[in-house]
Design a protein around this motif. Structure first.
Motif, PDB file in Angstrom:
ATOM      1  N   MET A 169     -70.497  16.555  18.859  1.00 31.50           N
ATOM      2  CA  MET A 169     -69.607  16.463  17.724  1.00 31.50           C
ATOM      3  C   MET A 169     -69.894  17.662  16.833  1.00 31.50           C
ATOM      4  N   GLY A 170     -68.906  18.377  16.421  1.00 29.86           N
ATOM      5  CA  GLY A 170     -69.098  19.553  15.586  1.00 29.86           C
ATOM      6  C   GLY A 170     -69.176  19.159  14.133  1.00 29.86           C
ATOM      7  N   ASP A 171     -70.135  18.354  13.785  1.00 28.96           N
ATOM      8  CA  ASP A 171     -70.227  17.849  12.424  1.00 28.96           C
ATOM      9  C   ASP A 171     -71.680  17.779  12.002  1.00 28.96           C
ATOM     10  N   PRO A 172     -71.964  17.331  10.780  1.00 32.23           N
ATOM     11  CA  PRO A 172     -73.349  17.255  10.346  1.00 32.23           C
ATOM     12  C   PRO A 172     -74.203  16.376  11.234  1.00 32.23           C
ATOM     13  N   VAL A 173     -73.594  15.500  11.967  1.00 33.19           N
ATOM     14  CA  VAL A 173     -74.348  14.611  12.831  1.00 33.19           C
ATOM     15  C   VAL A 173     -75.088  15.404  13.889  1.00 33.19           C
ATOM     16  N   SER A 174     -74.506  16.460  14.409  1.00 32.63           N
ATOM     17  CA  SER A 174     -75.112  17.172  15.518  1.00 32.63           C
ATOM     18  C   SER A 174     -75.413  18.637  15.274  1.00 32.63           C
ATOM     19  N   GLN A 175     -75.000  19.222  14.215  1.00 32.67           N
ATOM     20  CA  GLN A 175     -75.113  20.657  14.079  1.00 32.67           C
ATOM     21  C   GLN A 175     -76.453  21.119  13.518  1.00 32.67           C
ATOM     22  N   HIS A 176     -77.353  20.231  13.172  1.00 35.62           N
ATOM     23  CA  HIS A 176     -78.584  20.655  12.525  1.00 35.62           C
ATOM     24  C   HIS A 176     -79.603  21.252  13.484  1.00 35.62           C
ATOM     25  N   LEU A 177     -79.371  21.124  14.779  1.00 34.62           N
ATOM     26  CA  LEU A 177     -80.262  21.747  15.740  1.00 34.62           C
ATOM     27  C   LEU A 177     -79.597  23.013  16.263  1.00 34.62           C
ATOM     28  N   LEU A 178     -80.012  24.148  15.751  1.00 39.55           N
ATOM     29  CA  LEU A 178     -79.440  25.424  16.178  1.00 39.55           C
ATOM     30  C   LEU A 178     -80.317  26.021  17.269  1.00 39.55           C
ATOM     31  N   ILE A 210     -70.860  19.226  -5.613  1.00 37.72           N
ATOM     32  CA  ILE A 210     -71.879  18.217  -5.314  1.00 37.72           C
ATOM     33  C   ILE A 210     -73.272  18.831  -5.255  1.00 37.72           C
ATOM     34  N   ALA A 211     -74.202  18.157  -5.918  1.00 37.70           N
ATOM     35  CA  ALA A 211     -75.623  18.514  -5.842  1.00 37.70           C
ATOM     36  C   ALA A 211     -76.371  17.261  -5.410  1.00 37.70           C
ATOM     37  N   PHE A 212     -77.133  17.367  -4.321  1.00 35.72           N
ATOM     38  CA  PHE A 212     -77.882  16.238  -3.785  1.00 35.72           C
ATOM     39  C   PHE A 212     -79.294  16.190  -4.346  1.00 35.72           C
ATOM     40  N   THR A 213     -79.833  14.998  -4.427  1.00 37.95           N
ATOM     41  CA  THR A 213     -81.257  14.853  -4.715  1.00 37.95           C
ATOM     42  C   THR A 213     -82.003  14.973  -3.386  1.00 37.95           C
ATOM     43  N   THR A 214     -83.290  15.185  -3.467  1.00 37.55           N
ATOM     44  CA  THR A 214     -84.103  15.250  -2.249  1.00 37.55           C
ATOM     45  C   THR A 214     -84.021  13.937  -1.492  1.00 37.55           C
ATOM     46  N   THR A 215     -84.017  12.830  -2.201  1.00 37.05           N
ATOM     47  CA  THR A 215     -83.937  11.512  -1.567  1.00 37.05           C
ATOM     48  C   THR A 215     -82.626  11.347  -0.815  1.00 37.05           C
ATOM     49  N   GLN A 216     -81.532  11.780  -1.402  1.00 31.36           N
ATOM     50  CA  GLN A 216     -80.235  11.669  -0.739  1.00 31.36           C
ATOM     51  C   GLN A 216     -80.193  12.520   0.529  1.00 31.36           C
ATOM     52  N   LEU A 217     -80.712  13.739   0.454  1.00 32.11           N
ATOM     53  CA  LEU A 217     -80.736  14.600   1.638  1.00 32.11           C
ATOM     54  C   LEU A 217     -81.621  14.003   2.725  1.00 32.11           C
ATOM     55  N   THR A 218     -82.734  13.436   2.325  1.00 33.94           N
ATOM     56  CA  THR A 218     -83.623  12.792   3.294  1.00 33.94           C
ATOM     57  C   THR A 218     -82.911  11.649   3.989  1.00 33.94           C
ATOM     58  N   ARG A 219     -82.199  10.831   3.236  1.00 31.86           N
ATOM     59  CA  ARG A 219     -81.447   9.719   3.829  1.00 31.86           C
ATOM     60  C   ARG A 219     -80.434  10.224   4.848  1.00 31.86           C
ATOM     61  N   LEU A 220     -79.687  11.248   4.490  1.00 29.58           N
ATOM     62  CA  LEU A 220     -78.680  11.799   5.397  1.00 29.58           C
ATOM     63  C   LEU A 220     -79.323  12.416   6.640  1.00 29.58           C
ATOM     64  N   ASN A 221     -80.371  13.187   6.444  1.00 33.25           N
ATOM     65  CA  ASN A 221     -81.026  13.855   7.574  1.00 33.25           C
ATOM     66  C   ASN A 221     -81.699  12.867   8.512  1.00 33.25           C
ATOM     67  N   GLU A 222     -82.327  11.839   7.954  1.00 32.75           N
ATOM     68  CA  GLU A 222     -82.975  10.841   8.809  1.00 32.75           C
ATOM     69  C   GLU A 222     -81.946  10.039   9.594  1.00 32.75           C
ATOM     70  N   ALA A 223     -80.838   9.708   8.963  1.00 31.14           N
ATOM     71  CA  ALA A 223     -79.799   8.929   9.656  1.00 31.14           C
ATOM     72  C   ALA A 223     -79.193   9.707  10.811  1.00 31.14           C
ATOM     73  N   SER A 224     -79.145  11.019  10.684  1.00 30.50           N
ATOM     74  CA  SER A 224     -78.479  11.835  11.704  1.00 30.50           C
ATOM     75  C   SER A 224     -79.438  12.538  12.648  1.00 30.50           C
ATOM     76  N   ALA A 225     -80.725  12.278  12.513  1.00 29.74           N
ATOM     77  CA  ALA A 225     -81.708  12.950  13.368  1.00 29.74           C
ATOM     78  C   ALA A 225     -81.393  12.678  14.841  1.00 29.74           C
ATOM     79  N   ILE A 226     -81.496  13.705  15.625  1.00 26.80           N
ATOM     80  CA  ILE A 226     -81.198  13.603  17.053  1.00 26.80           C
ATOM     81  C   ILE A 226     -82.507  13.436  17.812  1.00 26.80           C
ATOM     82  N   GLU A 227     -82.566  12.394  18.631  1.00 26.31           N
ATOM     83  CA  GLU A 227     -83.734  12.216  19.486  1.00 26.31           C
ATOM     84  C   GLU A 227     -83.643  13.242  20.610  1.00 26.31           C
ATOM     85  N   LEU A 228     -84.720  13.957  20.841  1.00 30.45           N
ATOM     86  CA  LEU A 228     -84.688  15.020  21.837  1.00 30.45           C
ATOM     87  C   LEU A 228     -84.716  14.470  23.259  1.00 30.45           C
TER      88      LEU A 228
END
Length: 165
Positions: A1-10, A121-139
């Protein structure tokens, strides 16, 4: 998926070479906008849904339980910020240092205005952590095997290299 869900691993070296990507579907076919629910997933999986965008997203693999779980977190962060989930998803994408910009698919002036609100939009560290953890890809494999203690013992024979101090 070309979205934040999958694009964080470059790919390795992309950031070092100062290369950036332009995600083409940052809202995952609308999944991260909050327009779909588990009812949509159940209806299209059971074959009772219309032949429309829902079934198209199911076929593409963007309408999945995992992506709906990420959308739930995006919706929660959006509620915290008093923003639309689509704005949160786009802002989150733009915060990624490997992203140059993102393409938006606004079909109406109202959608365009909403998408442009992303820039405020400005995120807090907690909000970014929530988003990043939810979308983390298991290798998965072979990473899990190679990272296991047993495999490290087999490949190194217990050899340890101390770092210089």
């Amino acid at each position: 998926m070309g979205d934040p869900v999958s694009q964080h691993l470059l790919p390795v070296g992309v950031e070092a070479a100062h290369l950036r990507v332009v995600p083409y579907s940052s809202l995952g076919g609308g999944v991260l906008s909050g327009k779909y629910s588990r009812d949509d997933l159940a209806a299209t999986s059971a074959g009772t849904g219309d032949s429309n965008r829902r079934s198209h997203n199911l076929t593409l693999g963007t309408l999945t339980e995992r992506n709906l779980a990420v959308a739930d977190v995006a919706r929660g962060v959006a509620a915290d910020l008093g923003r639309a989930p689509a704005q949160v998803a786009l802002a989150w994408t733009l915060r990624n240092p490997g992203v140059a910009t993102t393409l938006i698919g606004a079909r109406t002036p109202a959608q365009l205005r909403e998408n442009l609100g992303t820039l405020e939009i400005a995120f807090t560290t907690t909000q970014l952590t929530r988003l990043n953890e939810a979308s983390a890809i298991e290798l998965g494999q072979p990473h899990d095997l190679l990272a296991s203690d047993n495999m490290r013992q087999v490949t190194t024979g217990g050899l340890r290299i101390e770092t210089r101090r």
